[in-house]
Design an enzyme around this catalytic site. Structure first.
Site, PDB file in Angstrom:
ATOM      1  N   LYS A  83      34.329  26.311   0.388  1.00  0.00           N
ATOM      2  CA  LYS A  83      33.269  27.148   0.931  1.00  0.00           C
ATOM      3  C   LYS A  83      32.637  27.977  -0.156  1.00  0.00           C
ATOM      4  O   LYS A  83      33.386  28.561  -0.934  1.00  0.00           O
ATOM      5  CB  LYS A  83      33.902  28.085   1.973  1.00  0.00           C
ATOM      6  CG  LYS A  83      32.975  29.090   2.583  1.00  0.00           C
ATOM      7  CD  LYS A  83      33.741  30.032   3.465  1.00  0.00           C
ATOM      8  CE  LYS A  83      32.796  31.131   3.913  1.00  0.00           C
ATOM      9  NZ  LYS A  83      33.464  32.224   4.532  1.00  0.00           N
ATOM     10  N   LYS A 105      37.642  29.421  -1.572  1.00  0.00           N
ATOM     11  CA  LYS A 105      36.537  30.239  -1.068  1.00  0.00           C
ATOM     12  C   LYS A 105      36.010  31.068  -2.230  1.00  0.00           C
ATOM     13  O   LYS A 105      36.734  31.876  -2.816  1.00  0.00           O
ATOM     14  CB  LYS A 105      37.034  31.144   0.062  1.00  0.00           C
ATOM     15  CG  LYS A 105      35.963  32.104   0.557  1.00  0.00           C
ATOM     16  CD  LYS A 105      36.391  32.836   1.797  1.00  0.00           C
ATOM     17  CE  LYS A 105      35.319  33.821   2.232  1.00  0.00           C
ATOM     18  NZ  LYS A 105      35.700  34.538   3.444  1.00  0.00           N
TER      19      LYS A 105
HETATM   20  C1  PBG Z   1      35.328  36.469   6.132  1.00  0.00           C
HETATM   21  C2  PBG Z   1      34.311  35.404   6.218  1.00  0.00           C
HETATM   22  C3  PBG Z   1      33.045  35.400   5.645  1.00  0.00           C
HETATM   23  C4  PBG Z   1      32.443  34.205   6.014  1.00  0.00           C
HETATM   24  C5  PBG Z   1      33.343  33.523   6.806  1.00  0.00           C
HETATM   25  N1  PBG Z   1      34.499  34.278   6.902  1.00  0.00           N
HETATM   26  C6  PBG Z   1      32.339  36.444   4.898  1.00  0.00           C
HETATM   27  C7  PBG Z   1      32.779  36.882   3.563  1.00  0.00           C
HETATM   28  O1  PBG Z   1      33.735  36.398   2.960  1.00  0.00           O
HETATM   29  O2  PBG Z   1      32.118  37.808   3.112  1.00  0.00           O
HETATM   30  C8  PBG Z   1      31.083  33.779   5.617  1.00  0.00           C
HETATM   31  C9  PBG Z   1      30.486  32.707   6.455  1.00  0.00           C
HETATM   32  C10 PBG Z   1      29.037  32.523   6.258  1.00  0.00           C
HETATM   33  O3  PBG Z   1      28.410  33.068   5.328  1.00  0.00           O
HETATM   34  O4  PBG Z   1      28.451  31.785   7.054  1.00  0.00           O
HETATM   35  N2  PBG Z   1      35.829  36.822   7.398  1.00  0.00           N
END
Ligand code: PBG
Length: 324
Positions: A248, A195
């Site tokens: 991601k 991520k």
């Molecule tokens: C954290 C989380 C995020 C997203 C999914 N889980 C936000 C982040 O890391 O700031 C982002 C998903 C998206 O942008 O569609 N709980």
């Protein structure tokens, strides 16, 4: 010999031929639909930065899940917007928290729908970080305890899969340990393994009101410059017991996805995140791109690069419209 002998265009001549030789096929059966759940009843509040997406109260969330399931979407992933946020993110591991209530209601109405819970503290902390803050820094190991606790409440509520998205070190192992200890050895973990610290999460942070109040997430999410590090993160998560791993965002990180596909043999998910959604939606609304074609092309590309599972805000629409 006539020239040219080889004419790749032969197999592109008609739609039927193209379909016959297509190397990649999209299927609604591999889509996951992300949904936001908020307190109250009768609430369906559109998210400004993600038109067509809403914050749903539990009652209407159940309806939306039903309509997605009827359209052919097999799974949803839930994000919670709690009544209140605090330093310790208590709402995340409250057995009666917003997501836990939502899971109970959805599983009761739709036992066959796969309900995945995003497992993270950021939507629940007043500072907006994904872990506990100590001396101005996000503390890894104390956060693990809260994540393990959160996982248990989510699974007790009926979650089919938990999906840690916090990027703390060692979280998959700690969550696996706690779930097994409680007899939940059958519950899979979908780890957000690679991520990235991405600006493509912007619209989501508005949706969940989860932007960090100070600093950013670069001390725990990955640097977009790094590819080898993603392999290391994924390998660690698999070692710790991840059943499915995730890359991601999706489209800007197709190289990571393709590399992960070649390197590992676990199922791989990719998340077409909020910013990817909103860019397509905004350009389509301006009349600059053909919306449906861009949606299908982006999802096909994500699949071609190696995703078995795609999390996308277009899931319901794609399943319904294309019936694939
Ligand atoms: C954290 C989380 C995020 C997203 C999914 N889980 C936000 C982040 O890391 O700031 C982002 C998903 C998206 O942008 O569609 N709980």
């Amino acid at each position: 010999m006539p020239f040219p002998i080889h004419r790749p265009r032969r197999l592109r001549r008609t739609e039927a031929l193209r379909q016959l030789v297509a190397e990649t096929r999209l299927s609604a059966r591999s889509l996951v639909y992300p949904l936001f759940v908020c307190p109250g009843s009768g609430v369906k509040e559109e998210i400004r930065s993600m038109p067509g997406n809403f914050r749903w109260s539990v009652d209407l969330l159940v309806e939306e899940c039903k309509s997605a399931y009827d359209a052919g979407v097999p799974a949803v992933i839930l994000f919670g917007i709690p009544e209140k946020k605090d330093e310790l993110g208590c709402g995340a591991y409250d057995p009666d928290g917003i997501v836990q209530r939502a899971v109970r209601a959805v599983k009761k109405a739709l036992p066959e729908l796969i309900v995945i819970c995003d497992l993270c503290l950021d939507e629940y902390t007043s500072h907006g970080h994904c872990g506990l803050v100590k001396d101005g820094e996000v503390d890894n190991d104390s956060t693990l305890e809260l994540l393990a606790k959160t996982a248990v409440t989510q699974v007790e509520a009926g979650a089919d899969i938990v999906a840690p998205s916090d990027m703390m070190d060692g979280r998959v192992g700690r969550i696996r340990q706690e779930l097994d200890l409680r007899g939940f050895h059958q519950t899979p973990i979908l780890a957000y393994s690679a991520k990235y610290a991405s600006a493509f999460y912007g619209p989501f942070r508005e949706a969940a009101d989860s932007a960090p109040k100070f600093g950013d997430r670069k001390s725990y999410q990955m640097d977009p410059a790094n590819q080898r590090e993603a392999l290391r993160e994924i390998a660690l998560d698999i070692e710790e017991g991840a059943d499915i791993i995730m890359v991601k965002p999706a489209l800007p990180y197709l190289d990571i996805l393709a590399l992960a596909r070649r390197t590992f043999d676990v199922p791989i998910a990719a998340y077409q995140v909020s910013g990817e959604f909103s860019l397509i939606e905004a350009a389509a609304r301006a009349g600059w791109v053909d919306r449906e074609r861009v949606i299908m092309e982006s999802l096909t590309s994500i699949r071609r690069a190696g995703a078995d599972i795609i999390l996308t805000y277009f899931a319901k629409e794609v399943a319904r419209k294309f019936g694939c």
